[in-house]
Motif scaffolding. Structure first.
Motif, PDB file in Angstrom:
ATOM      1  N   THR A 149       9.359 -19.750  -7.517  1.00 19.12           N
ATOM      2  CA  THR A 149       9.691 -19.672  -6.095  1.00 19.12           C
ATOM      3  C   THR A 149       8.383 -19.642  -5.299  1.00 19.12           C
ATOM      4  OG1 THR A 149       9.650 -17.250  -6.058  1.00 19.12           O
ATOM      5  CG2 THR A 149      11.749 -18.312  -6.634  1.00 19.12           C
ATOM      6  N   PRO A 150       8.457 -19.809  -3.985  1.00 18.53           N
ATOM      7  CA  PRO A 150       7.244 -19.610  -3.185  1.00 18.53           C
ATOM      8  C   PRO A 150       6.602 -18.243  -3.411  1.00 18.53           C
ATOM      9  CG  PRO A 150       8.896 -20.755  -1.879  1.00 18.53           C
ATOM     10  CD  PRO A 150       9.569 -20.364  -3.177  1.00 18.53           C
ATOM     11  N   LEU A 151       7.420 -17.220  -3.684  1.00 19.82           N
ATOM     12  CA  LEU A 151       6.869 -15.890  -3.913  1.00 19.82           C
ATOM     13  C   LEU A 151       6.063 -15.843  -5.214  1.00 19.82           C
ATOM     14  CD1 LEU A 151       6.572 -13.000  -2.963  1.00 19.82           C
ATOM     15  CD2 LEU A 151       8.780 -12.464  -4.012  1.00 19.82           C
ATOM     16  N   HIS A 152       6.526 -16.535  -6.254  1.00 19.57           N
ATOM     17  CA  HIS A 152       5.729 -16.634  -7.478  1.00 19.57           C
ATOM     18  C   HIS A 152       4.354 -17.232  -7.180  1.00 19.57           C
ATOM     19  CE1 HIS A 152       9.633 -16.352  -9.762  1.00 19.57           C
ATOM     20  NE2 HIS A 152       8.845 -15.759 -10.643  1.00 19.57           N
ATOM     21  N   LEU A 157      -1.557 -16.816  -6.538  1.00 22.03           N
ATOM     22  CA  LEU A 157      -2.777 -17.137  -5.798  1.00 22.03           C
ATOM     23  C   LEU A 157      -3.313 -15.947  -5.006  1.00 22.03           C
ATOM     24  CD1 LEU A 157      -1.743 -20.691  -4.596  1.00 22.03           C
ATOM     25  CD2 LEU A 157      -3.466 -20.126  -6.308  1.00 22.03           C
ATOM     26  N   ASN A 158      -2.673 -14.786  -5.165  1.00 26.30           N
ATOM     27  CA  ASN A 158      -3.117 -13.537  -4.525  1.00 26.30           C
ATOM     28  C   ASN A 158      -3.137 -13.650  -3.003  1.00 26.30           C
ATOM     29  OD1 ASN A 158      -3.947 -10.838  -4.571  1.00 26.30           O
ATOM     30  ND2 ASN A 158      -6.117 -11.356  -4.688  1.00 26.30           N
ATOM     31  N   HIS A 185       5.910  -9.212 -12.360  1.00 22.77           N
ATOM     32  CA  HIS A 185       5.248  -9.450 -13.647  1.00 22.77           C
ATOM     33  C   HIS A 185       3.897 -10.129 -13.427  1.00 22.77           C
ATOM     34  CE1 HIS A 185       9.287  -9.027 -15.640  1.00 22.77           C
ATOM     35  NE2 HIS A 185       8.550  -8.632 -16.660  1.00 22.77           N
ATOM     36  N   MET A 186       3.904 -11.163 -12.584  1.00 24.33           N
ATOM     37  CA  MET A 186       2.687 -11.935 -12.366  1.00 24.33           C
ATOM     38  C   MET A 186       1.601 -11.074 -11.728  1.00 24.33           C
ATOM     39  SD  MET A 186       4.274 -15.553 -11.084  1.00 24.33           S
ATOM     40  CE  MET A 186       2.762 -16.453 -11.353  1.00 24.33           C
ATOM     41  N   ALA A 187       1.982 -10.254 -10.773  1.00 24.07           N
ATOM     42  CA  ALA A 187       1.008  -9.375 -10.120  1.00 24.07           C
ATOM     43  C   ALA A 187       0.392  -8.410 -11.122  1.00 24.07           C
ATOM     44  CB  ALA A 187       1.673  -8.614  -8.973  1.00 24.07           C
ATOM     45  N   CYS A 188       1.218  -7.864 -12.021  1.00 18.66           N
ATOM     46  CA  CYS A 188       0.724  -6.907 -13.011  1.00 18.66           C
ATOM     47  C   CYS A 188      -0.146  -7.581 -14.059  1.00 18.66           C
ATOM     48  CB  CYS A 188       1.899  -6.186 -13.673  1.00 18.66           C
ATOM     49  SG  CYS A 188       2.772  -5.067 -12.561  1.00 18.66           S
ATOM     50  N   GLU A 189       0.172  -8.807 -14.400  1.00 24.47           N
ATOM     51  CA  GLU A 189      -0.631  -9.531 -15.384  1.00 24.47           C
ATOM     52  C   GLU A 189      -1.980  -9.940 -14.801  1.00 24.47           C
ATOM     53  OE1 GLU A 189       0.223 -12.658 -18.926  1.00 24.47           O
ATOM     54  OE2 GLU A 189       1.247 -13.048 -17.029  1.00 24.47           O
ATOM     55  N   GLN A 190      -1.979 -10.350 -13.529  1.00 25.22           N
ATOM     56  CA  GLN A 190      -3.210 -10.804 -12.888  1.00 25.22           C
ATOM     57  C   GLN A 190      -4.033  -9.651 -12.311  1.00 25.22           C
ATOM     58  OE1 GLN A 190      -4.248 -14.024 -12.829  1.00 25.22           O
ATOM     59  NE2 GLN A 190      -2.454 -14.640 -13.997  1.00 25.22           N
ATOM     60  N   TRP A 192      -3.163  -8.047  -9.383  1.00 28.85           N
ATOM     61  CA  TRP A 192      -3.153  -8.148  -7.928  1.00 28.85           C
ATOM     62  C   TRP A 192      -2.425  -6.938  -7.332  1.00 28.85           C
ATOM     63  CZ3 TRP A 192      -6.849 -11.031  -8.298  1.00 28.85           C
ATOM     64  CH2 TRP A 192      -6.858 -12.331  -8.761  1.00 28.85           C
ATOM     65  N   VAL A 193      -3.162  -5.882  -7.070  1.00 27.55           N
ATOM     66  CA  VAL A 193      -2.578  -4.635  -6.592  1.00 27.55           C
ATOM     67  C   VAL A 193      -1.959  -4.808  -5.210  1.00 27.55           C
ATOM     68  CG1 VAL A 193      -3.037  -2.221  -6.020  1.00 27.55           C
ATOM     69  CG2 VAL A 193      -4.210  -3.279  -7.956  1.00 27.55           C
ATOM     70  N   GLU A 194      -2.644  -5.518  -4.318  1.00 26.66           N
ATOM     71  CA  GLU A 194      -2.128  -5.672  -2.957  1.00 26.66           C
ATOM     72  C   GLU A 194      -0.820  -6.444  -2.944  1.00 26.66           C
ATOM     73  OE1 GLU A 194      -4.952  -7.256  -0.229  1.00 26.66           O
ATOM     74  OE2 GLU A 194      -6.450  -5.701  -0.607  1.00 26.66           O
ATOM     75  N   CYS A 195      -0.728  -7.476  -3.751  1.00 26.03           N
ATOM     76  CA  CYS A 195       0.517  -8.248  -3.812  1.00 26.03           C
ATOM     77  C   CYS A 195       1.661  -7.381  -4.323  1.00 26.03           C
ATOM     78  CB  CYS A 195       0.345  -9.477  -4.710  1.00 26.03           C
ATOM     79  SG  CYS A 195      -0.644 -10.804  -3.967  1.00 26.03           S
ATOM     80  N   ALA A 196       1.406  -6.630  -5.387  1.00 26.26           N
ATOM     81  CA  ALA A 196       2.446  -5.753  -5.931  1.00 26.26           C
ATOM     82  C   ALA A 196       2.862  -4.712  -4.910  1.00 26.26           C
ATOM     83  CB  ALA A 196       1.941  -5.071  -7.205  1.00 26.26           C
ATOM     84  N   THR A 197       1.893  -4.169  -4.193  1.00 26.23           N
ATOM     85  CA  THR A 197       2.186  -3.167  -3.167  1.00 26.23           C
ATOM     86  C   THR A 197       3.072  -3.744  -2.080  1.00 26.23           C
ATOM     87  OG1 THR A 197       0.080  -2.044  -3.591  1.00 26.23           O
ATOM     88  CG2 THR A 197       1.182  -1.576  -1.496  1.00 26.23           C
ATOM     89  N   GLU A 198       2.750  -4.964  -1.623  1.00 26.81           N
ATOM     90  CA  GLU A 198       3.548  -5.605  -0.575  1.00 26.81           C
ATOM     91  C   GLU A 198       4.966  -5.874  -1.048  1.00 26.81           C
ATOM     92  OE1 GLU A 198       2.711  -5.713   2.337  1.00 26.81           O
ATOM     93  OE2 GLU A 198       0.524  -5.716   2.418  1.00 26.81           O
ATOM     94  N   MET A 199       5.125  -6.145  -2.328  1.00 29.57           N
ATOM     95  CA  MET A 199       6.459  -6.442  -2.866  1.00 29.57           C
ATOM     96  C   MET A 199       7.376  -5.235  -2.863  1.00 29.57           C
ATOM     97  SD  MET A 199       5.942  -8.838  -6.217  1.00 29.57           S
ATOM     98  CE  MET A 199       4.413  -9.749  -6.277  1.00 29.57           C
ATOM     99  N   ILE A 200       6.843  -4.089  -3.225  1.00 30.56           N
ATOM    100  CA  ILE A 200       7.731  -2.972  -3.535  1.00 30.56           C
ATOM    101  C   ILE A 200       7.603  -1.782  -2.587  1.00 30.56           C
ATOM    102  CG2 ILE A 200       7.738  -3.624  -5.965  1.00 30.56           C
ATOM    103  CD1 ILE A 200       5.829  -1.421  -6.596  1.00 30.56           C
ATOM    104  N   ARG A 201       6.720  -1.865  -1.598  1.00 29.91           N
ATOM    105  CA  ARG A 201       6.475  -0.675  -0.774  1.00 29.91           C
ATOM    106  C   ARG A 201       7.707  -0.229   0.006  1.00 29.91           C
ATOM    107  NH1 ARG A 201       2.154  -1.018   3.593  1.00 29.91           N
ATOM    108  NH2 ARG A 201       0.983  -2.441   2.246  1.00 29.91           N
ATOM    109  N   ASN A 202       8.501  -1.168   0.507  1.00 24.33           N
ATOM    110  CA  ASN A 202       9.651  -0.815   1.345  1.00 24.33           C
ATOM    111  C   ASN A 202      10.999  -1.106   0.683  1.00 24.33           C
ATOM    112  OD1 ASN A 202       8.047   0.044   3.577  1.00 24.33           O
ATOM    113  ND2 ASN A 202       7.699  -2.099   4.132  1.00 24.33           N
ATOM    114  N   VAL A 203      10.980  -1.272  -0.624  1.00 27.34           N
ATOM    115  CA  VAL A 203      12.210  -1.585  -1.350  1.00 27.34           C
ATOM    116  C   VAL A 203      12.846  -0.288  -1.846  1.00 27.34           C
ATOM    117  CG1 VAL A 203      13.217  -2.879  -3.272  1.00 27.34           C
ATOM    118  CG2 VAL A 203      11.229  -3.789  -2.049  1.00 27.34           C
ATOM    119  N   SER A 204      14.143  -0.149  -1.655  1.00 26.69           N
ATOM    120  CA  SER A 204      14.834   1.067  -2.092  1.00 26.69           C
ATOM    121  C   SER A 204      14.843   1.163  -3.612  1.00 26.69           C
ATOM    122  CB  SER A 204      16.272   1.072  -1.569  1.00 26.69           C
ATOM    123  OG  SER A 204      17.026   0.029  -2.162  1.00 26.69           O
TER     124      SER A 204
END
Length: 353
Positions: A149-152, A157-158, A185-190, A192-204
């Motif tokens: 997906t575009p999110l992948h 690409l961070n 998964h991709m953020a954790c493998e690479q 990319w802390v900021e990307c992972a943070t943006e993904m899950i910061r506001n998710v219930s």
């Protein structure tokens, strides 16, 4: 009104079986590429605009990273010429323009990439943000021929600001690429802390739980990948968000603690143990983290596990305790009780000399 062919194109775009192109293998557009067709039929279109469209399509649009054929200028011209609507046009003309705009923005390449995929691949963040605002949610989640997906792609690409925009616009965190990896998964493998943070910061927590538990085709969760890649900041982030510390990967049943032991990574072990990871969880073959530490002759790791309360007498499916794997290593043997001398049913603890 849009032609029947245009209408069919819209339906085909959203088919569930759409497969994709991807980050690492991109091909050229075909001769039937939508950009080779007039952007609109309106007689008000200037000859200069038509010339621009024509000249752009003379270069084959390549989705590879190093491609120079699809440039930032190309993107801007496509958006301006294909999407702008004059205030002087009547409602009918506006409707026609909107349909043409939708066709332009939702057409895909033979690799399965939408214009948004391509904007991200070329790291044109400004244009990507514009497209995210234009696209409906279903289009944001279109997967290319590599099921990306575009999110992948933004994660790979961070591009953390694009990741944030996609997530806020409702892009799915659960879709998996051809390797079974979610964007997390991709953020954790690479790393990319900021990307992972943006993904899950506001998710219930309820919506995030299936993402944290999702395994790729190697059976690994995001926490497994963060541990394997020694991404300690990401491990802390996932733990804070409620990741299961004792989750077992799908091939051999290793927990993140097993993996940290195998890597001789005391920092990861300490993080996991301090957060309450079970020190005695067995793999599918019955081996605990202590079995692995002793089998690798790692006295320091074995000692840390023993201090954390590891059961020294647990047996694997081969009926072996960790002591059976010590192989005469005195530093490790000093950690274990004799198992052949007992007083009133209790093992006599070895006293180091």
């Amino acid at each position: 009104m849009a032609s029947a062919e245009d209408a069919n194109g819209k339906v085909n775009l959203l088919e569930d079986n759409r497969i994709d192109s991807g980050v690492e293998s991109f091909q050229y557009f075909t001769k039937d590429d939508p950009y080779n067709k007039p952007v609109r039929d309106s007689t008000s279109e200037s000859s200069e605009a038509r010339d621009k469209c024509s000249s752009n399509t003379e270069e084959r649009l390549d989705s590879a990273y190093g491609s120079s054929s699809l440039t930032v200028e190309n993107f801007s011209e496509i958006l301006i010429e294909g999407c702008n609507i004059s205030e002087s046009e009547d409602d009918s003309a506006k409707n026609t323009e909107l349909e043409h705009k939708e066709n332009l923005l939702t057409n895909i390449t033979e690799d399965g990439d939408t214009l948004l995929h391509l904007a991200i691949i070329h790291e044109d963040e400004h244009f990507a943000h514009q497209l995210i605002q234009l696209f409906p949610k279903d289009v944001l989640d279109i997967q290319n021929n590599l099921y990306q997906t575009p999110l992948h792609l933004a994660t790979y690409l961070n591009l953390s600001s694009v990741v944030r925009d996609l997530v806020e616009s409702g892009a799915s965190l659960e879709l998996q690429d051809q390797e079974g990896n979610t964007p997390l998964h991709m953020a954790c493998e690479q790393g990319w802390v900021e990307c992972a943070t943006e993904m899950i910061r506001n998710v219930s927590s309820s919506k995030l739980a299936p993402v944290l538990e999702s395994q790729n085709w190697r059976g690994l969760t995001s926490l497994h990948l963060a541990t394997v890649n020694r991404q300690h900041r990401l491990m802390k982030l996932l733990m804070k968000k409620g990741a299961d510390l004792n989750i077992q990967e799908g091939t051999s049943g290793k927990t993140p603690l097993h993996m940290a032991v195998e890597l001789h990574d005391i920092v990861s072990m300490t993080l996991l143990l301090n957060k309450g990871a079970d020190v005695d969880v067995p793999m599918f073959n019955g081996c605990t983290p202590l079995h692995l530490a002793v089998g690798r002759q790692d006295a320091a790791i074995a000692n840390l596990l023993c201090q954390s309360g590891a059961d020294k007498m647990l047996r694997n499916i081969e009926d072996e305790t960790a002591l059976d794997l010590a192989g005469g290593n005195d530093d490790i043997l000093a950690l274990f009780p004799f198992d052949d001398i007992q007083i009133q049913g209790r093992s006599v603890v070895r006293v180091p000399f």
